[in-house]
Design an enzyme around this catalytic site. Structure first.
Site, mmCIF file in Angstrom:
data_model
loop_
_atom_site.group_PDB
_atom_site.id
_atom_site.type_symbol
_atom_site.label_atom_id
_atom_site.label_comp_id
_atom_site.label_asym_id
_atom_site.label_seq_id
_atom_site.Cartn_x
_atom_site.Cartn_y
_atom_site.Cartn_z
ATOM 1 N N GLU A 244 -1.300 -1.249 -4.638
ATOM 2 C CA GLU A 244 -2.554 -0.783 -4.912
ATOM 3 C C GLU A 244 -2.164 0.216 -5.969
ATOM 4 O O GLU A 244 -1.789 1.381 -5.854
ATOM 5 C CB GLU A 244 -3.133 -0.298 -3.111
ATOM 6 C CG GLU A 244 -4.278 -0.167 -3.275
ATOM 7 C CD GLU A 244 -5.095 0.279 -1.569
ATOM 8 O OE1 GLU A 244 -4.806 -0.728 -0.834
ATOM 9 O OE2 GLU A 244 -5.863 1.141 -1.450
ATOM 10 N N ASP B 58 -2.481 0.857 7.813
ATOM 11 C CA ASP B 58 -1.619 0.349 5.926
ATOM 12 C C ASP B 58 -1.044 -0.887 6.301
ATOM 13 O O ASP B 58 -1.058 -1.538 4.959
ATOM 14 C CB ASP B 58 -0.203 1.311 6.299
ATOM 15 C CG ASP B 58 -0.366 2.614 5.897
ATOM 16 O OD1 ASP B 58 -0.935 3.206 5.241
ATOM 17 O OD2 ASP B 58 -0.276 3.501 7.165
ATOM 18 N N ASP C 178 0.848 -1.621 -0.009
ATOM 19 C CA ASP C 178 -0.136 -0.140 -0.335
ATOM 20 C C ASP C 178 1.133 1.377 -0.152
ATOM 21 O O ASP C 178 0.961 1.506 1.023
ATOM 22 C CB ASP C 178 -0.576 -0.123 1.114
ATOM 23 C CG ASP C 178 -2.167 0.872 1.311
ATOM 24 O OD1 ASP C 178 -2.658 1.504 0.078
ATOM 25 O OD2 ASP C 178 -2.761 1.318 2.668
#
Lengths: 172, 172
Positions: free
Chosen positions: B68, B140, B7
């Site tokens: 992502e 996260d 991420d």
């Protein structure tokens, strides 16, 4: 001192390498790195840019790097793409332990042509003259050489101040 | 098959490593990489992210990576910063010869929770359950584990089709 200047872009990243000795600038190399077919996908294209920059560093061994700052495109998607290309290029520079400085296109134009409002052909022409080239390199390579020249000038300002102060001290 | 999910973010990049054996998911590791003090300058911070990802890869040796996709922030400056962080992280993954796939936050949520409109705590809770953890990792790290789980599921779809076709052929 050998400088590499980079004009980052997702499709094409320009690079320019110069040697700087006092006021003397010498052209070493310049060119472009192409990320290739968009159908390959973004990670592959970023990998090609990263690898391309690594190869240029391995070939010319610059000691310091300068990269053009990104201006914010009206199209946020373009800004994102350019940002990712710039991130991959900076990763290649930093992973080779090169110090990296950043310059806006405005500052580069001011350093090369004397005005931030200079057009691209003016920058190309001045880069050609400053490096005593018989013909101007392509636009991306010229921009990258411009960034390298700007960075070299900028690095000499503190040096110039230091030597001016030293000579003043000697005079006293 | 060992997957790493990422991420990406300029301030904090989350990572999550899982092992996948058929339908079985096993938690390996997760955490965050911090780019540090903004005063250090962008190249230095991108270098820290790049190096941090490299260290995670050297420690856990994943075979495949998923990251992502970035959504376009209303603030173009934020989009640019996030793009550069993502570019540096992808450079680290690709330079380690990892195949990198990309998934939108929407697809990750659909894969983990079953709906693209799931809230963050729902993703965290499902990641915790799917990996049989006693407590949910931070936001996260959970997001990164979610990306890894989504990628592992996604990779199994063609595999599932292949084995279904093979079993049909065997039946004929």
């Amino acid at each position: 001192m050998r400088w590499i200047g980079i004009d980052p872009g997702l499709r094409t990243t320009g690079f320019g390498v110069i040697d700087v000795e006092g006021q003397k600038l010498t052209y070493v190399a310049s060119g472009t790195i192409e990320s290739g077919d968009p159908a390959k996908g973004l990670p592959d294209r970023l990998g090609t840019l990263y690898q391309g920059v690594k190869e240029v560093l391995d070939t010319y061994h610059p000691e310091s790097a300068a990269i053009e700052e990104v201006f914010l495109n009206v199209n946020p998607r373009s800004t994102l793409m350019l940002g990712q290309a710039r991130g991959a290029v900076i990763a290649a520079l930093v992973s080779a332990s090169l110090p990296v400085s950043e310059f806006s296109a405005l500052r580069v134009k001011q350093a090369i042509v004397g005005t931030g409002r200079a057009a691209k052909p003016q920058v190309q022409e001045m880069v050609k003259r400053l490096l005593r080239l018989s013909r101007a390199p392509g636009s991306d390579a010229s921009d990258a050489l411009g960034v390298a020249i700007c960075a070299a000038h900028h690095a000499q300002i503190p040096q110039a101040i230091t030597s001016a102060l030293a000579s003043r001290k000697r005079k006293r």
